[in-house]
Motif scaffolding. Structure first.
Motif, PDB file in Angstrom:
ATOM      1  N   ILE A  39      49.624 -39.285  15.991  1.00 24.13           N
ATOM      2  CA  ILE A  39      50.118 -39.198  17.365  1.00 24.13           C
ATOM      3  C   ILE A  39      49.161 -38.363  18.194  1.00 24.13           C
ATOM      4  CG2 ILE A  39      51.969 -38.354  18.857  1.00 24.13           C
ATOM      5  CD1 ILE A  39      53.921 -38.947  16.609  1.00 24.13           C
ATOM      6  N   GLU A  40      48.780 -38.908  19.328  1.00 20.81           N
ATOM      7  CA  GLU A  40      47.925 -38.217  20.285  1.00 20.81           C
ATOM      8  C   GLU A  40      48.818 -37.696  21.417  1.00 20.81           C
ATOM      9  OE1 GLU A  40      44.164 -39.884  22.567  1.00 20.81           O
ATOM     10  OE2 GLU A  40      45.973 -41.014  23.072  1.00 20.81           O
ATOM     11  N   VAL A  41      48.665 -36.435  21.767  1.00 23.38           N
ATOM     12  CA  VAL A  41      49.439 -35.840  22.853  1.00 23.38           C
ATOM     13  C   VAL A  41      48.594 -35.887  24.120  1.00 23.38           C
ATOM     14  CG1 VAL A  41      50.616 -33.766  23.674  1.00 23.38           C
ATOM     15  CG2 VAL A  41      50.619 -34.311  21.233  1.00 23.38           C
ATOM     16  N   THR A  42      49.124 -36.529  25.157  1.00 23.68           N
ATOM     17  CA  THR A  42      48.388 -36.596  26.422  1.00 23.68           C
ATOM     18  C   THR A  42      48.470 -35.250  27.133  1.00 23.68           C
ATOM     19  OG1 THR A  42      50.329 -37.441  27.594  1.00 23.68           O
ATOM     20  CG2 THR A  42      48.781 -39.060  26.714  1.00 23.68           C
ATOM     21  N   PRO A  43      47.499 -34.933  27.985  1.00 27.07           N
ATOM     22  CA  PRO A  43      47.545 -33.668  28.725  1.00 27.07           C
ATOM     23  C   PRO A  43      48.800 -33.582  29.597  1.00 27.07           C
ATOM     24  CG  PRO A  43      45.377 -34.693  28.923  1.00 27.07           C
ATOM     25  CD  PRO A  43      46.272 -35.694  28.259  1.00 27.07           C
ATOM     26  N   ILE A  44      49.339 -32.376  29.696  1.00 26.59           N
ATOM     27  CA  ILE A  44      50.541 -32.120  30.488  1.00 26.59           C
ATOM     28  C   ILE A  44      50.177 -31.081  31.540  1.00 26.59           C
ATOM     29  CG2 ILE A  44      52.989 -31.510  30.411  1.00 26.59           C
ATOM     30  CD1 ILE A  44      52.824 -31.979  27.335  1.00 26.59           C
ATOM     31  N   ASP A  45      50.564 -31.319  32.779  1.00 20.32           N
ATOM     32  CA  ASP A  45      50.191 -30.448  33.897  1.00 20.32           C
ATOM     33  C   ASP A  45      50.842 -29.069  33.818  1.00 20.32           C
ATOM     34  OD1 ASP A  45      48.657 -32.453  35.008  1.00 20.32           O
ATOM     35  OD2 ASP A  45      50.277 -33.194  36.287  1.00 20.32           O
ATOM     36  N   GLY A  46      50.116 -28.071  34.340  1.00 20.56           N
ATOM     37  CA  GLY A  46      50.654 -26.727  34.539  1.00 20.56           C
ATOM     38  C   GLY A  46      50.587 -25.843  33.310  1.00 20.56           C
ATOM     39  N   LYS A  47      50.981 -24.594  33.528  1.00 19.72           N
ATOM     40  CA  LYS A  47      50.993 -23.617  32.437  1.00 19.72           C
ATOM     41  C   LYS A  47      51.992 -24.019  31.362  1.00 19.72           C
ATOM     42  CE  LYS A  47      51.719 -18.739  31.532  1.00 19.72           C
ATOM     43  NZ  LYS A  47      51.988 -17.429  32.109  1.00 19.72           N
ATOM     44  N   SER A  48      53.181 -24.453  31.785  1.00 24.45           N
ATOM     45  CA  SER A  48      54.179 -24.887  30.808  1.00 24.45           C
ATOM     46  C   SER A  48      53.665 -26.105  30.037  1.00 24.45           C
ATOM     47  CB  SER A  48      55.513 -25.189  31.489  1.00 24.45           C
ATOM     48  OG  SER A  48      55.365 -26.190  32.475  1.00 24.45           O
ATOM     49  N   GLY A  49      52.920 -26.978  30.708  1.00 27.35           N
ATOM     50  CA  GLY A  49      52.344 -28.140  30.042  1.00 27.35           C
ATOM     51  C   GLY A  49      51.296 -27.763  29.017  1.00 27.35           C
ATOM     52  N   TRP A  50      50.489 -26.770  29.354  1.00 29.08           N
ATOM     53  CA  TRP A  50      49.469 -26.297  28.419  1.00 29.08           C
ATOM     54  C   TRP A  50      50.130 -25.720  27.168  1.00 29.08           C
ATOM     55  CZ3 TRP A  50      48.179 -21.347  26.629  1.00 29.08           C
ATOM     56  CH2 TRP A  50      46.964 -21.272  25.933  1.00 29.08           C
ATOM     57  N   LEU A  51      51.172 -24.906  27.381  1.00 23.43           N
ATOM     58  CA  LEU A  51      51.892 -24.331  26.247  1.00 23.43           C
ATOM     59  C   LEU A  51      52.560 -25.416  25.401  1.00 23.43           C
ATOM     60  CD1 LEU A  51      53.501 -21.247  28.023  1.00 23.43           C
ATOM     61  CD2 LEU A  51      51.783 -21.169  26.212  1.00 23.43           C
ATOM     62  N   MET A  52      53.163 -26.400  26.066  1.00 19.98           N
ATOM     63  CA  MET A  52      53.838 -27.481  25.350  1.00 19.98           C
ATOM     64  C   MET A  52      52.837 -28.324  24.571  1.00 19.98           C
ATOM     65  SD  MET A  52      56.594 -29.075  24.522  1.00 19.98           S
ATOM     66  CE  MET A  52      57.765 -28.364  25.653  1.00 19.98           C
ATOM     67  N   SER A  53      51.705 -28.668  25.179  1.00 19.97           N
ATOM     68  CA  SER A  53      50.676 -29.459  24.485  1.00 19.97           C
ATOM     69  C   SER A  53      50.210 -28.759  23.217  1.00 19.97           C
ATOM     70  CB  SER A  53      49.464 -29.691  25.394  1.00 19.97           C
ATOM     71  OG  SER A  53      49.794 -30.493  26.473  1.00 19.97           O
ATOM     72  N   ASN A  54      49.943 -27.472  23.326  1.00 24.92           N
ATOM     73  CA  ASN A  54      49.493 -26.707  22.155  1.00 24.92           C
ATOM     74  C   ASN A  54      50.575 -26.650  21.083  1.00 24.92           C
ATOM     75  OD1 ASN A  54      46.955 -26.226  23.160  1.00 24.92           O
ATOM     76  ND2 ASN A  54      47.499 -24.243  24.042  1.00 24.92           N
ATOM     77  N   ALA A  55      51.821 -26.427  21.494  1.00 24.83           N
ATOM     78  CA  ALA A  55      52.918 -26.361  20.526  1.00 24.83           C
ATOM     79  C   ALA A  55      53.082 -27.706  19.816  1.00 24.83           C
ATOM     80  CB  ALA A  55      54.214 -25.960  21.228  1.00 24.83           C
ATOM     81  N   LEU A  56      52.987 -28.798  20.552  1.00 27.15           N
ATOM     82  CA  LEU A  56      53.117 -30.124  19.943  1.00 27.15           C
ATOM     83  C   LEU A  56      51.963 -30.404  18.989  1.00 27.15           C
ATOM     84  CD1 LEU A  56      54.363 -32.177  23.013  1.00 27.15           C
ATOM     85  CD2 LEU A  56      55.622 -31.785  20.882  1.00 27.15           C
TER      86      LEU A  56
END
Length: 168
Positions: free
Chosen positions: A43-60
């Motif tokens: 599974i590839e995680v697409t970039p997510i906008d914003g600080k919360s998106g950065w945190l979520m992308s890394n967590a995923l």
């Protein structure tokens, strides 16, 4: 240590049969070679906008441990809100609730079909104190925790989907 009596064994035997027939199966059966681990690893995680998106992308990405050629894409849209709900007589806020909601889709890269479309979310309470720095630090800490919680929910739902889908 005393040995169980025959009577105890005979009483517990039907219970063991009931538990074994309840239909519970391990989610990650097969270990790293199982269907669930195989799906999560591609599974590839697409970039997510914003600080919360950065945190979520890394967590995923931490939880998926992707490797190899991606077969699926995980699209996530976040809704991050902070609302005050504890109010003093002078109308100053004493408590906040930070809510992080995610709508996510698992997309098959081969044909572009959406395999899973779901939501996940959580919230956290934050005390608002005299120090603005301390309040901002608490808001950021809450966001980090929420990103991890919501990422866990997303990965669990994708894993359940992977286990239940027909074998290919």
């Amino acid at each position: 240590m005393t040995r169980p009596s025959i009577r105890t064994i005979l009483l517990l035997a039907p219970l063991a049969l009931l538990v074994s027939g309840c239909g519970l199966r391990p989610l990650y059966s097969g270990g790293s070679g199982g269907a669930v681990a195989g799906t999560l690893a591609h599974i590839e995680v697409t970039p997510i906008d914003g600080k919360s998106g950065w945190l979520m992308s890394n967590a995923l990405r931490d939880r998926l441990a992707a490797g190899g050629t991606p077969q699926y894409r995980l699209d996530v849209r976040l809704d991050d809100k902070i609302a005050g709900f504890g109010v003093r007589r002078d109308d100053s806020v004493t408590r906040e609730r930070r809510t992080l909601r995610a709508r996510f889709q698992l997309v098959n890269l081969a044909d572009g079909s959406v395999l899973l479309d779901d939501t996940a979310g959580s919230d956290a309470g934050i005390d608002v104190v005299q120090s603005e720095y301390a309040t901002i630090a608490a808001e950021n800490t809450a966001l980090e925790r929420l990103a991890g919680i919501v990422a866990d929910q997303i990965v669990a739902r994708v894993a359940v989907y992977a286990r239940s889908r027909p074998a290919r």
